[in-house]
Structure formats: C-alpha cells, structure tokens
Write a protein that holds these residues in place. Structure first.
Motif, PDB file in Angstrom:
ATOM      1  N   MET A  86      64.166  38.798  35.598  1.00  0.00           N
ATOM      2  CA  MET A  86      63.190  37.756  35.331  1.00  0.00           C
ATOM      3  C   MET A  86      62.201  37.638  36.495  1.00  0.00           C
ATOM      4  N   LYS A  87      62.755  37.676  37.708  1.00  0.00           N
ATOM      5  CA  LYS A  87      61.899  37.549  38.886  1.00  0.00           C
ATOM      6  C   LYS A  87      60.955  38.741  39.010  1.00  0.00           C
ATOM      7  N   THR A  88      61.440  39.924  38.689  1.00  0.00           N
ATOM      8  CA  THR A  88      60.595  41.116  38.804  1.00  0.00           C
ATOM      9  C   THR A  88      59.493  41.112  37.760  1.00  0.00           C
ATOM     10  N   ILE A  89      59.785  40.606  36.583  1.00  0.00           N
ATOM     11  CA  ILE A  89      58.770  40.557  35.517  1.00  0.00           C
ATOM     12  C   ILE A  89      57.653  39.592  35.905  1.00  0.00           C
ATOM     13  N   VAL A  90      58.013  38.438  36.451  1.00  0.00           N
ATOM     14  CA  VAL A  90      57.007  37.454  36.873  1.00  0.00           C
ATOM     15  C   VAL A  90      56.174  38.018  38.018  1.00  0.00           C
ATOM     16  N   THR A  91      56.794  38.751  38.932  1.00  0.00           N
ATOM     17  CA  THR A  91      56.083  39.342  40.059  1.00  0.00           C
ATOM     18  C   THR A  91      55.091  40.401  39.575  1.00  0.00           C
ATOM     19  N   ILE A  92      55.510  41.224  38.627  1.00  0.00           N
ATOM     20  CA  ILE A  92      54.618  42.266  38.101  1.00  0.00           C
ATOM     21  C   ILE A  92      53.436  41.635  37.374  1.00  0.00           C
ATOM     22  N   ILE A  93      53.680  40.601  36.584  1.00  0.00           N
ATOM     23  CA  ILE A  93      52.591  39.922  35.867  1.00  0.00           C
ATOM     24  C   ILE A  93      51.636  39.279  36.866  1.00  0.00           C
ATOM     25  N   PHE A  94      52.160  38.698  37.921  1.00  0.00           N
ATOM     26  CA  PHE A  94      51.324  38.076  38.952  1.00  0.00           C
ATOM     27  C   PHE A  94      50.442  39.108  39.648  1.00  0.00           C
ATOM     28  N   ILE A  95      51.004  40.276  39.956  1.00  0.00           N
ATOM     29  CA  ILE A  95      50.242  41.332  40.622  1.00  0.00           C
ATOM     30  C   ILE A  95      49.152  41.869  39.689  1.00  0.00           C
ATOM     31  N   ILE A  96      49.464  42.035  38.411  1.00  0.00           N
ATOM     32  CA  ILE A  96      48.463  42.506  37.449  1.00  0.00           C
ATOM     33  C   ILE A  96      47.351  41.472  37.298  1.00  0.00           C
ATOM     34  N   PHE A  97      47.717  40.199  37.252  1.00  0.00           N
ATOM     35  CA  PHE A  97      46.719  39.134  37.146  1.00  0.00           C
ATOM     36  C   PHE A  97      45.780  39.133  38.349  1.00  0.00           C
ATOM     37  N   LEU A  98      46.331  39.270  39.549  1.00  0.00           N
ATOM     38  CA  LEU A  98      45.492  39.317  40.749  1.00  0.00           C
ATOM     39  C   LEU A  98      44.583  40.543  40.764  1.00  0.00           C
ATOM     40  N   GLY A  99      45.096  41.674  40.291  1.00  0.00           N
ATOM     41  CA  GLY A  99      44.292  42.897  40.241  1.00  0.00           C
ATOM     42  C   GLY A  99      43.130  42.790  39.281  1.00  0.00           C
ATOM     43  N   THR A 100      43.344  42.182  38.129  1.00  0.00           N
ATOM     44  CA  THR A 100      42.260  42.057  37.154  1.00  0.00           C
ATOM     45  C   THR A 100      41.212  41.049  37.605  1.00  0.00           C
ATOM     46  N   THR A 101      41.644  39.975  38.259  1.00  0.00           N
ATOM     47  CA  THR A 101      40.650  39.009  38.746  1.00  0.00           C
ATOM     48  C   THR A 101      39.854  39.581  39.907  1.00  0.00           C
ATOM     49  N   ALA A 102      40.454  40.442  40.713  1.00  0.00           N
ATOM     50  CA  ALA A 102      39.721  41.056  41.812  1.00  0.00           C
ATOM     51  C   ALA A 102      38.679  42.036  41.289  1.00  0.00           C
ATOM     52  N   GLN A 103      38.981  42.749  40.196  1.00  0.00           N
ATOM     53  CA  GLN A 103      38.031  43.693  39.624  1.00  0.00           C
ATOM     54  C   GLN A 103      36.932  42.981  38.848  1.00  0.00           C
ATOM     55  N   ALA A 104      37.190  41.789  38.374  1.00  0.00           N
ATOM     56  CA  ALA A 104      36.217  41.073  37.556  1.00  0.00           C
ATOM     57  C   ALA A 104      35.088  40.493  38.395  1.00  0.00           C
ATOM     58  N   GLN A 105      35.278  40.375  39.690  1.00  0.00           N
ATOM     59  CA  GLN A 105      34.235  39.814  40.547  1.00  0.00           C
ATOM     60  C   GLN A 105      33.154  40.855  40.789  1.00  0.00           C
ATOM     61  N   THR A 106      31.904  40.447  40.658  1.00  0.00           N
ATOM     62  CA  THR A 106      30.785  41.359  40.893  1.00  0.00           C
ATOM     63  C   THR A 106      30.245  41.117  42.291  1.00  0.00           C
ATOM     64  N   ALA A 107      29.951  42.186  42.974  1.00  0.00           N
ATOM     65  CA  ALA A 107      29.416  42.088  44.335  1.00  0.00           C
ATOM     66  C   ALA A 107      27.909  42.246  44.276  1.00  0.00           C
ATOM     67  N   ASP A 108      27.186  41.370  44.945  1.00  0.00           N
ATOM     68  CA  ASP A 108      25.735  41.467  45.015  1.00  0.00           C
ATOM     69  C   ASP A 108      25.353  42.468  46.095  1.00  0.00           C
ATOM     70  N   THR A 109      24.733  43.575  45.674  1.00  0.00           N
ATOM     71  CA  THR A 109      24.353  44.608  46.640  1.00  0.00           C
ATOM     72  C   THR A 109      22.910  44.463  47.091  1.00  0.00           C
ATOM     73  N   ASP A 110      22.143  43.575  46.491  1.00  0.00           N
ATOM     74  CA  ASP A 110      20.738  43.394  46.839  1.00  0.00           C
ATOM     75  C   ASP A 110      20.600  42.309  47.908  1.00  0.00           C
ATOM     76  N   VAL A 111      20.950  42.651  49.114  1.00  0.00           N
ATOM     77  CA  VAL A 111      20.845  41.717  50.224  1.00  0.00           C
ATOM     78  C   VAL A 111      19.634  42.118  51.053  1.00  0.00           C
ATOM     79  N   LYS A 112      18.672  41.207  51.177  1.00  0.00           N
ATOM     80  CA  LYS A 112      17.464  41.510  51.928  1.00  0.00           C
ATOM     81  C   LYS A 112      17.458  40.702  53.221  1.00  0.00           C
ATOM     82  N   ALA A 113      17.142  41.373  54.299  1.00  0.00           N
ATOM     83  CA  ALA A 113      17.066  40.715  55.599  1.00  0.00           C
ATOM     84  C   ALA A 113      15.614  40.402  55.908  1.00  0.00           C
ATOM     85  N   GLU A 114      15.395  39.202  56.429  1.00  0.00           N
ATOM     86  CA  GLU A 114      14.043  38.815  56.795  1.00  0.00           C
ATOM     87  C   GLU A 114      13.750  39.245  58.228  1.00  0.00           C
ATOM     88  N   ALA A 115      12.566  39.814  58.432  1.00  0.00           N
ATOM     89  CA  ALA A 115      12.172  40.271  59.761  1.00  0.00           C
ATOM     90  C   ALA A 115      11.679  39.077  60.581  1.00  0.00           C
TER      91      ALA A 115
END
Length: 78
Positions: free
Chosen positions: A1-30
């Motif tokens: 039971m504990k291992t199943i909950v741990t695996i589901i938790f790890i999968i949940f964290l992995g999918t939420t980490a992939q769902a985040q989009t990173a903004d690559t258009d960062v402009k620096a002001e001179a």
C-alpha cells in the motif's frame, strides 16, 4: 500500500513538473552610463569656533566612561 501511494505521488509530481511552461523570451534592458571627465574641488576656508567642555566634578558620567577598568587589568595572586 505504501509503495503504491509513493509511486502515484512521484508520477503526480513528474506530470506537474512537465506541465509548467518556461518563458524563454527574457529581454534585458540596457543601462546607459556616462563617463565623468572633469572634477572640481571646493575648499571651505571659513573659520569655525568649537568649544570643548571640561568636567570638574569627579563623578561625572563622561569621566567614568572614559576611565573604565576591565577585569584583565586587575592584578592576580600567583
């Protein structure tokens, strides 16, 4: 039971980490800075009169604070 909950938790964290989009258009002001080529010095030659205070009483607060004695200054018995 504990291992199943741990695996589901790890999968949940992995999918939420992939769902985040990173903004690559960062402009620096001179920042524009200028160079100072000349300096000027001003001298103030006005005479200032300053007063020094003398404390005649032996128990004045200033004399006590200036003539402090630490524990290291006291003589020790050998």
């Amino acid at each position: 039971m504990k291992t199943i909950v741990t695996i589901i938790f790890i999968i949940f964290l992995g999918t939420t980490a992939q769902a985040q989009t990173a903004d690559t258009d960062v402009k620096a002001e001179a920042i524009e800075m200028t160079i100072v080529t000349g300096t000027t010095y001003e001298l103030n030659l006005e005479a200032k009169t300053e007063v020094a205070r003398l404390y005649k009483s032996k128990n004045s607060k200033i004399k006590k604070e200036l003539n402090f004695i630490t524990k290291a200054n006291k003589p020790k018995m050998a």
